[in-house]
Write a protein that holds these residues in place. Structure first.
Motif, PDB file in Angstrom:
ATOM      1  N   ILE A 210      98.380  12.737  35.810  1.00 16.49           N
ATOM      2  CA  ILE A 210      96.994  12.668  36.289  1.00 16.49           C
ATOM      3  C   ILE A 210      96.830  11.531  37.282  1.00 16.49           C
ATOM      4  O   ILE A 210      96.256  11.692  38.365  1.00 16.49           O
ATOM      5  N   SER A 284      91.580   7.787  35.371  1.00 15.13           N
ATOM      6  CA  SER A 284      92.762   8.442  34.804  1.00 15.13           C
ATOM      7  C   SER A 284      92.724   8.388  33.280  1.00 15.13           C
ATOM      8  O   SER A 284      93.075   9.360  32.599  1.00 15.13           O
ATOM      9  N   LEU A 287      90.080  10.950  31.989  1.00 15.97           N
ATOM     10  CA  LEU A 287      90.543  12.330  32.157  1.00 15.97           C
ATOM     11  C   LEU A 287      91.698  12.637  31.210  1.00 15.97           C
ATOM     12  O   LEU A 287      91.828  13.757  30.695  1.00 15.97           O
ATOM     13  N   SER A 288      92.529  11.648  30.947  1.00 15.81           N
ATOM     14  CA  SER A 288      93.620  11.818  29.984  1.00 15.81           C
ATOM     15  C   SER A 288      93.069  11.975  28.572  1.00 15.81           C
ATOM     16  O   SER A 288      93.601  12.749  27.760  1.00 15.81           O
ATOM     17  N   ARG A 291      92.032  15.566  28.151  1.00 16.24           N
ATOM     18  CA  ARG A 291      93.188  16.449  27.982  1.00 16.24           C
ATOM     19  C   ARG A 291      93.825  16.273  26.599  1.00 16.24           C
ATOM     20  O   ARG A 291      94.189  17.257  25.940  1.00 16.24           O
ATOM     21  N   TYR A 319      88.294  14.941  42.364  1.00 17.54           N
ATOM     22  CA  TYR A 319      89.221  15.176  41.257  1.00 17.54           C
ATOM     23  C   TYR A 319      88.452  15.397  39.959  1.00 17.54           C
ATOM     24  O   TYR A 319      88.816  16.244  39.142  1.00 17.54           O
ATOM     25  N   GLU A 322      87.011  18.885  39.828  1.00 15.02           N
ATOM     26  CA  GLU A 322      88.045  19.884  39.550  1.00 15.02           C
ATOM     27  C   GLU A 322      88.433  19.914  38.076  1.00 15.02           C
ATOM     28  O   GLU A 322      88.988  20.907  37.592  1.00 15.02           O
ATOM     29  N   SER A 323      88.142  18.846  37.355  1.00 17.96           N
ATOM     30  CA  SER A 323      88.563  18.731  35.956  1.00 17.96           C
ATOM     31  C   SER A 323      87.526  19.248  34.971  1.00 17.96           C
ATOM     32  O   SER A 323      87.758  19.225  33.759  1.00 17.96           O
TER      33      SER A 323
END
Length: 367
Positions: A210, A284, A287-288, A291, A319, A322-323
């Motif tokens: 990511i 990051s 977003l991690s 996930r 970004y 898009e996530s």
């Protein structure tokens, strides 16, 4: 995982309010200090039993009142869960799930998973270690009930041990009783260290790709755990630190002093990264978190972006956009500017004005 509805009574600046939400993108807009974040706070409270602001229950009760109610319906893997939270001045929370009383607040953890992203999170990299420990603990507590129990037990032991250290100064004969607390401190502390190690290992597997994409392939990020003491050395280090603890009246060894760093190759971005690099690390990380929660639970968490979009530049905004596919998202903002209007699909739109919320129709979104 979806939050279907929320009702508030005497919570913060809301005398009474009921909202239904879209499973997609929900926008809450209005001027500052109108109550947008209070709505997110209520849902975060249902997920974690705590305010993201770190305040006490009584601080969330509407001024002049003695209790508040939060009622929400959660859709999870095809099943509805109705959660009722009762905040009472000077008393512990009252909690019920589907009408059945829950004895401990911790029993609510894990029902709803929320990833909360605010402007303050953009400084998690350069802030003090307490902010990074809080990130680890809140995520692990949502994912692992055993970790939650260990952390609660450790914090109670730590509090009692510190009280005893102070008492020994006045009553030296109490010193032998430290052995009992030391054994428990080590027991729970080792469990916490081991689980944090496993979690950061899994998080590293997700955050690397990511961050590489976010940085345009320029950076290779690794999270490096910096435990105050290793699991296999905690018992000996607690014993070796006893005289120092007695002198300072504080426990100097244990996971309550842990930290972790953000390393690009060999450079510690926490200390030497630019503001842009640190913000990219924070994004990051969030977003991690999204996930990893989905991988570990088999269900997408709910994402909350509290006035954070204006703090990101266009590449990071792109970004993030898009996530968002397939994730229920709540976004607060001060106005429906061109970015929100043209870059996001808005499924539900709410105007917040001084503790009152008005849901707008599709026609009203354009005007």
């Amino acid at each position: 995982m979806i939050i279907s509805s929320l009702s508030l009574q005497d919570f913060r600046n809301y005398e009474g309010m009921t909202l239904s939400f879209s499973p997609g993108t929900n926008i809450l807009y209005g001027d500052n200090a109108q109550g947008k974040t209070n709505i997110l706070e209520a849902m975060y409270l249902v997920a974690t039993t705590k305010s993201h602001r770190g305040v006490r229950d009584r601080d969330m009760i509407r001024f002049g009142c003695h209790e508040a109610h939060i009622r929400t319906v959660i859709l999870k893997k095809g099943l509805d869960y109705r959660v009722d939270l009762h905040l009472r001045e000077g008393k512990s929370k009252g909690i019920a799930i589907n009408g059945q009383r829950v004895k401990k607040a911790s029993d609510l953890m894990g029902l709803l998973h929320i990833v909360f992203f605010s402007p303050e999170d953009l400084t998690i990299v350069k802030n003090g270690p307490a902010y990074r420990r809080h990130f680890l603990d809140m995520e692990l507590c949502q994912l692992d009930g055993v970790y939650l129990q260990s952390l609660n037990s450790y914090n109670k032991v730590l509090e009692n041990r510190n009280k005893l250290l102070k008492a020994i100064f006045e009553t030296p004969s109490l010193k032998p009783t430290l052995d009992v607390w030391d054994a428990q401190l080590v027991d729970y502390g080792v469990r916490i260290i081991e689980e944090r190690t496993k979690f950061l290992t899994r998080l590293n597997e997700v955050i690397g790709p990511i961050h590489e994409k976010l940085s345009g392939g320029k950076e290779h990020l690794t999270l490096v755990y910096e435990p105050n003491v290793t699991a296999d050395q905690m018992a000996s280090q607690v014993k070796a630190s006893r005289d120092r603890d007695l002198y300072s009246h504080q426990t100097q060894v244990g996971p309550h002093k842990d930290d972790f760093s953000f390393v690009n190759d060999t450079i510690d971005l926490r200390r030497y990264g630019s503001q842009g690099q640190q913000r990219t690390c924070a994004l990051s990380l969030k977003l991690s978190e999204l996930r990893l929660v989905e991988e570990m639970t088999g269900d997408a968490p709910v994402l909350m972006l509290d006035d954070v979009l204006s703090e990101l530049d266009s590449s990071r905004q792109n970004y993030l956009i898009e996530s968002l596919g397939g994730i229920q998202t709540f976004i607060t903002c001060t106005g429906l500017d061109e970015f929100v209007e043209h870059r996001f699909r808005i499924d539900s739109l709410y105007e917040v004005t001084n503790g009152h919320v008005t849901q707008r129709t599709d026609n009203e979104k354009d005007g």
